[in-house]
Design an enzyme around this catalytic site. Structure first.
Site, PDB file in Angstrom:
ATOM      1  N   ASP A  67     -35.922 -70.060  29.002  1.00  0.00           N
ATOM      2  CA  ASP A  67     -35.629 -69.786  27.303  1.00  0.00           C
ATOM      3  C   ASP A  67     -34.649 -68.516  27.054  1.00  0.00           C
ATOM      4  OD1 ASP A  67     -36.913 -67.688  28.872  1.00  0.00           O
ATOM      5  OD2 ASP A  67     -38.864 -67.844  27.846  1.00  0.00           O
ATOM      6  N   ASN A 136     -50.398 -62.181  25.504  1.00  0.00           N
ATOM      7  CA  ASN A 136     -51.399 -63.134  24.750  1.00  0.00           C
ATOM      8  C   ASN A 136     -51.357 -64.625  25.383  1.00  0.00           C
ATOM      9  OD1 ASN A 136     -48.629 -64.226  24.620  1.00  0.00           O
ATOM     10  ND2 ASN A 136     -48.452 -63.923  22.512  1.00  0.00           N
TER      11      ASN A 136
HETATM   12  C1  F6R Z   1     -39.119 -65.155  30.157  1.00  0.00           C
HETATM   13  C2  F6R Z   1     -40.438 -65.573  29.728  1.00  0.00           C
HETATM   14  C3  F6R Z   1     -41.912 -64.971  29.626  1.00  0.00           C
HETATM   15  C4  F6R Z   1     -42.242 -63.894  30.455  1.00  0.00           C
HETATM   16  C5  F6R Z   1     -43.357 -63.217  29.715  1.00  0.00           C
HETATM   17  C6  F6R Z   1     -43.954 -62.056  30.816  1.00  0.00           C
HETATM   18  O1  F6R Z   1     -38.370 -65.755  30.568  1.00  0.00           O
HETATM   19  O2  F6R Z   1     -40.379 -67.120  29.846  1.00  0.00           O
HETATM   20  O3  F6R Z   1     -42.790 -65.988  29.234  1.00  0.00           O
HETATM   21  O4  F6R Z   1     -42.587 -64.477  31.649  1.00  0.00           O
HETATM   22  O5  F6R Z   1     -43.187 -62.732  28.512  1.00  0.00           O
HETATM   23  O6  F6R Z   1     -42.776 -60.917  30.869  1.00  0.00           O
HETATM   24  P1  F6R Z   1     -42.791 -59.901  31.835  1.00  0.00           P
HETATM   25  O7  F6R Z   1     -42.445 -60.672  33.174  1.00  0.00           O
HETATM   26  O8  F6R Z   1     -41.568 -59.238  31.353  1.00  0.00           O
HETATM   27  O9  F6R Z   1     -44.093 -59.266  31.656  1.00  0.00           O
END
Ligand code: F6R
Length: 241
Positions: A67, A136
């Site tokens: 993303d 979430n």
């Molecule tokens: C990032 C992504 C998100 C993260 C998720 C967890 O490319 O796709 O789905 O994996 O928001 O974020 P963190 O690792 O910062 O807790």
């Protein structure tokens, strides 16, 4: 689904790193699906260290990121392009034109989504996808309510996702409101998936993922439809399991 229990973040990163290095050594032209955020940082540090010490080469490896924010230029320190360069690509021998991230500054964003799907197809699909999970239950930026049949698409970020990610920005207002993300169906098209989960903040999401029902209200639950998923979680994240 396989669950690997680890003591802490460092051990989670090490276990994931060992799996990936082993895969690259058996298939040097692997297509890796990559994520950003806090979760994979330790894993990326491991890959860099392994590359420097053991010479694992990424010359033929291709990468596809999940993303990117809409509206941030690739030089913006909060863009995922910047994150990937700083935290991984600049430290490996991967060639720049083998690394792919959705272009959140494309003039025609709908066209960009189609281009990205086409690109993944041309690469023969993702061999190994690394995922984190949102509190979430989001995967990529697929927020609750996203169709399981979604392909790369434009999303409006959930307010709690913007708040969670505001830790990287000067203020909540600066966090973009939209992003491009691979869809749930695009993610499920990967041959193998590694889901990394660390910390108490993710404990409820992990519980819901492991024991809850499969529902579009909890995007990560779609992974239960995939036959090759490994969850690597640390003790804090496994608090309720
Ligand atoms: C990032 C992504 C998100 C993260 C998720 C967890 O490319 O796709 O789905 O994996 O928001 O974020 P963190 O690792 O910062 O807790």
């Amino acid at each position: 689904m396989r669950l690997i229990r680890t003591e802490n973040y460092a051990e989670m990163s090490l276990e994931a790193g060992k799996i990936i290095v082993e895969k690259i050594r058996t298939n040097p032209s692997l297509t890796l699906g990559l994520a950003t955020g806090s979760t994979p940082k330790g894993l990326y540090d491991y890959l860099i260290q392994d590359h420097e010490q053991n010479g694992t080469t990424y010359k033929q490896v291709k990468s596809v990121n999940l993303d990117e924010y809409i509206g941030l230029q690739t030089q913006n320190p909060n863009s995922y392009h910047y994150f990937m360069r700083q935290n991984l690509f600049n430290h490996l021998d991967i060639s720049e034109n083998h690394t792919h991230i959705p272009n959140g500054s494309a003039r025609d964003l709908e066209q960009e989504c189609l281009r990205y799907e086409q690109l993944i197809r041309e690469l023969g699909g993702v061999d190994l996808q690394i995922l984190g999970i949102g509190q979430n239950g989001h995967i990529g930026f697929n927020e609750p309510g996203t169709s399981f049949s979604s392909r790369t698409h434009i999303v409006t970020l959930a307010e709690n996702t913007r708040e969670a990610n505001s830790r990287f920005f000067n203020s909540l207002e600066e966090v973009p409101t939209h992003a491009i993300t691979m869809g749930i169906a695009s993610i499920l098209g990967s041959k193998e998936i590694l889901l990394l989960v660390s910390g108490e903040k993710k404990a409820e999401a992990l519980l819901k993922f492991m024991n809850g029902e499969i529902s579009e209200d909890f995007p990560a639950s779609a992974l239960k439809h995939h036959e090759n998923v490994t969850v690597i979680a640390d003790r804090d994240a496994l608090k309720y399991i």
